[in-house]
Design a protein around this motif. Structure first.
Motif, PDB file in Angstrom:
ATOM      1  N   LYS A 175      39.316 -18.743  52.477  1.00 55.08           N
ATOM      2  CA  LYS A 175      37.999 -19.348  52.789  1.00 55.08           C
ATOM      3  C   LYS A 175      37.963 -20.463  52.196  1.00 55.08           C
ATOM      4  CE  LYS A 175      35.158 -15.255  53.635  1.00 55.08           C
ATOM      5  NZ  LYS A 175      33.702 -14.610  53.209  1.00 55.08           N
ATOM      6  N   GLY A 215      36.001 -24.075  51.649  1.00 56.06           N
ATOM      7  CA  GLY A 215      34.463 -24.749  51.802  1.00 56.06           C
ATOM      8  C   GLY A 215      34.004 -25.658  50.723  1.00 56.06           C
ATOM      9  N   GLN A 232      40.964 -29.733  54.091  1.00 54.13           N
ATOM     10  CA  GLN A 232      41.153 -28.442  54.314  1.00 54.13           C
ATOM     11  C   GLN A 232      42.567 -27.907  54.652  1.00 54.13           C
ATOM     12  OE1 GLN A 232      40.453 -27.381  58.132  1.00 54.13           O
ATOM     13  NE2 GLN A 232      40.099 -25.407  57.958  1.00 54.13           N
ATOM     14  N   THR A 236      36.023 -18.218  47.691  1.00 50.46           N
ATOM     15  CA  THR A 236      35.359 -17.130  48.566  1.00 50.46           C
ATOM     16  C   THR A 236      33.851 -16.987  48.067  1.00 50.46           C
ATOM     17  OG1 THR A 236      35.859 -15.446  46.771  1.00 50.46           O
ATOM     18  CG2 THR A 236      37.366 -15.763  48.579  1.00 50.46           C
ATOM     19  N   GLU A 255      32.311 -21.774  54.516  1.00 54.91           N
ATOM     20  CA  GLU A 255      33.885 -21.610  54.701  1.00 54.91           C
ATOM     21  C   GLU A 255      33.783 -22.558  56.006  1.00 54.91           C
ATOM     22  OE1 GLU A 255      36.511 -18.215  56.794  1.00 54.91           O
ATOM     23  OE2 GLU A 255      34.574 -17.897  56.437  1.00 54.91           O
ATOM     24  N   LEU A 274      34.977 -23.046  59.607  1.00 48.89           N
ATOM     25  CA  LEU A 274      35.232 -21.939  60.723  1.00 48.89           C
ATOM     26  C   LEU A 274      35.941 -22.669  61.844  1.00 48.89           C
ATOM     27  CD1 LEU A 274      31.893 -20.112  60.907  1.00 48.89           C
ATOM     28  CD2 LEU A 274      33.846 -19.493  59.759  1.00 48.89           C
ATOM     29  N   TYR A 312      30.491 -24.818  60.634  1.00 48.44           N
ATOM     30  CA  TYR A 312      30.585 -24.754  58.880  1.00 48.44           C
ATOM     31  C   TYR A 312      29.746 -23.291  58.629  1.00 48.44           C
ATOM     32  CZ  TYR A 312      30.962 -25.133  53.768  1.00 48.44           C
ATOM     33  OH  TYR A 312      30.999 -24.748  52.484  1.00 48.44           O
TER      34      TYR A 312
END
Length: 352
Positions: free
Chosen positions: A2, A4, A146, A192, A196, A198, A350
């Motif tokens: 994950k 973020g 990312q 985590t 995240e 996506l 997101y």
């Protein structure tokens, strides 16, 4: 894994410039001729289309890299990390540092390097570089961060979007009223406990569309021909945006696997209120849905268009409860989307 956003920060300049500031401007058309209407009519029409009633300009002693530094400090503090842990500093802008009263942009060294210096980071493996991607630059920087983290090349990245557009506008161009200054920053990391990413999508249209935004001389026929200012083909940009951006956002959402009804907020580049509304309405029309009320936070009315800074600033304000009727809770799905010079489009789905 994950990946973020673990921290956000923004810097909103203190110089408030209201629409009345432009009442005595000598606005001209692109051929240098005067308009039939006086400035009161021009400004009222401008407000009805863009939604802008005032905008923020940077203090004279501050430059784009300074604004980025201020926002970065807040993002680092919000993420509760040590700046020495940063693997990348990615700074999205378009014109570099344009010192107040001067006409030349300065990008040597990069603005990311300047921010690293101002933060006092000693770690030489904290890599600092700039992104030139038009108004979608901050979103593109997040996508790159990312990728670095997913590949194992990084663990923590600082992504900044900052600009001082007030210093590259032609006072004789009505479009000069759109632009403003500001900065937003985010920390991206694998965590985590945070949100995240996506899905994401990016595109560049560079055939007929490449020069919809460009640099050119003043509209004043007796002006200095050596000085260039930001110019745009507004109607073409509007038509391009409402034609291509809705489908790009839909493609990104479909790629993420998230249903349209799960989307709680759309953080769209604050370019033009009517254009943004048209984009989001057309996006929902793809799914045979009506645009939900309060789905699209807006700060353009008071902030103007600060290019790469609009989306991260807007997100930071909503995240911290600074906009009425807008808030976020863990698990909410949001969309970041932008369009700008290039012509570039991008979006991120997101989960907060």
């Amino acid at each position: 894994m994950k990946i973020g956003i673990t921290g956000t920060g923004s810097y909103i300049p203190s110089v408030v410039t209201e629409n009345d500031h432009f009442l005595k401007h000598n606005f001209l058309s692109s051929d240098g001729s005067s308009f039939d209407h006086d400035n009161t009519v021009i400004i009222e029409k401008f407000k009805s289309i863009t939604g802008i009633t005032e905008r923020r300009y940077a203090e004279q002693e501050h430059n784009t890299s300074d604004l980025g530094f201020f926002a970065a400090e807040k993002a680092i503090e919000d993420a509760k990390i040590d700046s020495e842990e940063l693997d990348y500093i990615i700074f999205a802008h378009n014109f570099g540092d344009v010192t107040h009263g001067k006409i030349q942009g300065d990008t040597l060294p990069s603005l990311a390097t300047r921010v690293k210096h101002l933060l006092g980071i000693k770690n030489p493996r904290c890599v600092a570089y700039d992104v030139l991607f038009g108004c979608p630059g901050w979103i593109e920087g997040v996508i790159q961060a990312q990728a670095f983290i997913k590949s194992g090349m990084a663990k923590k990245c600082l992504v900044i979007g900052a600009e001082t557009l007030s210093r590259v506008v032609d006072d004789h161009d009505r479009d000069s009223m759109i632009y403003s200054d500001g900065a937003g920053a985010t920390i991206i990391e694998a965590d985590t406990g945070s949100g995240e990413i996506l899905g994401h999508i990016s595109a560049t249209y560079a055939n007929e569309e490449a020069y919809y935004l460009f640099f050119d001389k003043t509209y004043h026929q007796n002006g200095c021909n050596d000085t260039r200012y930001i110019k745009m083909h507004g109607r073409k940009i509007y038509e391009f945006a409402v034609t291509h951006v809705p489908q790009a956002i839909a493609d990104c959402l479909d790629k993420s696997g998230v249903a349209i009804d799960e989307v709680k907020k759309i953080f769209i580049h604050q370019a033009n209120e009517k254009m943004d509304e048209a984009i989001v309405k057309r996006f929902y029309r793809i799914y045979r849905k009506e645009m939900p009320e309060d789905i699209m936070p807006m700060i353009i009315h008071e902030m103007g268009n600060s290019s790469v800074a609009t989306v991260p600033t807007l997100f930071d304000m909503v995240k911290k409860g600074e906009l009425q009727k807008h808030g976020l809770k863990r698990g909410d799905v949001v969309i970041f989307a932008s369009v700008g010079a290039g012509m570039n489009i991008n979006a991120i789905v997101y989960r907060y």
